[in-house]
Design an enzyme around this catalytic site. Structure first.
Site, PDB file in Angstrom:
ATOM      1  N   ASP A  16      -5.694 -43.887  48.623  1.00 18.92           N
ATOM      2  CA  ASP A  16      -4.324 -44.366  48.809  1.00 18.92           C
ATOM      3  C   ASP A  16      -3.937 -44.363  50.286  1.00 18.92           C
ATOM      4  OD1 ASP A  16      -1.908 -45.355  47.987  1.00 18.92           O
ATOM      5  OD2 ASP A  16      -1.103 -43.438  47.302  1.00 18.92           O
ATOM      6  N   ASN A  64      -1.569 -52.045  39.238  1.00 18.08           N
ATOM      7  CA  ASN A  64      -1.541 -52.752  40.526  1.00 18.08           C
ATOM      8  C   ASN A  64      -1.301 -54.261  40.378  1.00 18.08           C
ATOM      9  OD1 ASN A  64      -3.967 -50.505  42.061  1.00 18.08           O
ATOM     10  ND2 ASN A  64      -1.750 -50.528  42.332  1.00 18.08           N
TER      11      ASN A  64
END
Ligand code: IPE
Ligand code: IPE
Ligand code: MG
Length: 227
Positions: A16, A64
Site C-alpha cells: 500500500d 479496487n
C-alpha cells in the site's frame, strides 16, 4: 538469520501507498504504481537469500474496481507489462507463480497470459503468489460452498478450498504505508500470523526492509493459544 525462532516460510504483503508516494512528488498516481512494480521485481530477486518459500502479494482487491476507470486501466496495463517482462526471469530464478482470487474474471488477454505464466513456471521451487481480484470474504464464501457440495463443512474442508490450499501456513503479514487494517486480505489465513505494519510507502520498500522484517519475525514468540 539473527533471531531465535525459525525463519518465516510464508510472508504476505499488503503493498500500500503507491498513490501517496506519487502525490508527495507531485507525480501522477500511475507513476507510483510503476515504481511499485519495480519494488516487487527487486523483492522477488532477493527471495533466494531469505527463508521465504512463498511470498504472497496483494496486487488488486475485489474492491479496487471502485477506483476511477483510468486508474484501473493503468493497473491492468502494468500487470500485462509485468508478466511479459518478468516471466523469463521467474523461470530462470526457479520462481513458481500462483494466483489467489477471481482472476478468471479479468480481461481475456490477461487470463490467457496468466494461464501461460502458470504453466511455464509450474516447476519452480519458490512460490510468488499474487492476489488478483481478491477478497477474503468472497474466498471464504466460495470455499464454504465448495465444502458443502463435497459433504460436510469442516475447517479442514474449508481450508482445502481456499486459494491458499497448496501454500505453507501464513507466518508473517506485512502492510506498508502506515495503514493498520487488513482490507479484506487473508482473513482466514492470518488467524495466527504475526503482523508487521510499517510507515514505509510501497515504492520505497526494499529487500533490506524485508530482511529486517524477517529478523523481527524470528524474535517473536508464537504460542498458537498454548503456553
Ligand atoms: C496500493 O497503493 C496499490 C493498489 C491498491 C493497487 P494505493 O494506490 O492504494 O496507494 P494509496 O493508498 O492511495 O497511497
Ligand atoms: C489494499 O489496499 C489493496 C491492495 C494493496 C491491493 P487499498 O488501498 O485498496 O486499501 P484501503 O482502501 O486503504 O483499505
Ligand atoms: Mg491504498
Amino acid at each position: 538469520m539473527s533471531g531465535e525462532g525459525p525463519g518465516a516460510r510464508h510472508v504476505a504483503i499488503i503493498m500500500d501507498g503507491n498513490g501517496r508516494w506519487a502525490k508527495r512528488r507531485h507525480l501522477p498516481r500511475a507513476m507510483g504504481h510503476r515504481k511499485g512494480v519495480e519494488a516487487v521485481r527487486e523483492l522477488v530477486r532477493s527471495l533466494k537469500e531469505t527463508s521465504i518459500e512463498c511470498l504472497t502479494l496483494y496486487a488488486f482487491s475485489s474492491e479496487n474496481w471502485k477506483r476511477p476507470e483510468e486508474e484501473v486501466d493503468d493497473l491492468m496495463n502494468l500487470m500485462r507489462k509485468f508478466i511479459k517482462s518478468d516471466l523469463p526471469e521467474f523461470i530462470a530464478n526457479d520462481v513458481k507463480l500462483h494466483i489467489l482470487g477471481d482472476w478468471q474474471g479479468l480481461a481475456a488477454d490477461i487470463v490467457e497470459m496468466l494461464e501461460d505464466a502458470l504453466a511455464q513456471t509450474s516447476g519452480g521451487s519458490r512460490t510468488l503468489a499474487v492476489a488478483l481480484n481478491y477478497g477474503s470474504h468472497a474466498e471464504i464464501t466460495r470455499a464454504a460452498k465448495l465444502a458443502a457440495a463435497d459433504g460436510e463443512i469442516t475447517e479442514q474442508a474449508i481450508e482445502h478450498h481456499l486459494f491458499s490450499a497448496e501454500l505453507p501456513p501464513l507466518d508473517l503479514l506485512i502492510r506498508t504505508s502506515g495503514e493498520v487494517r487488513l482490507s479484506n486480505f487473508l482473513l482466514w489465513q492470518a488467524a495466527y500470523a504475526e503482523m508487521l505494519f510499517t510507515d514505509v510507502l510501497w515504492p520505497d520498500f526494499t529487500p533490506d526492509h524485508l530482511k529486517r522484517a524477517l529478523d523481527d519475525f524470528e524474535t517473536r514468540e508464537r504460542r498458537f493459544g498454548g503456553r
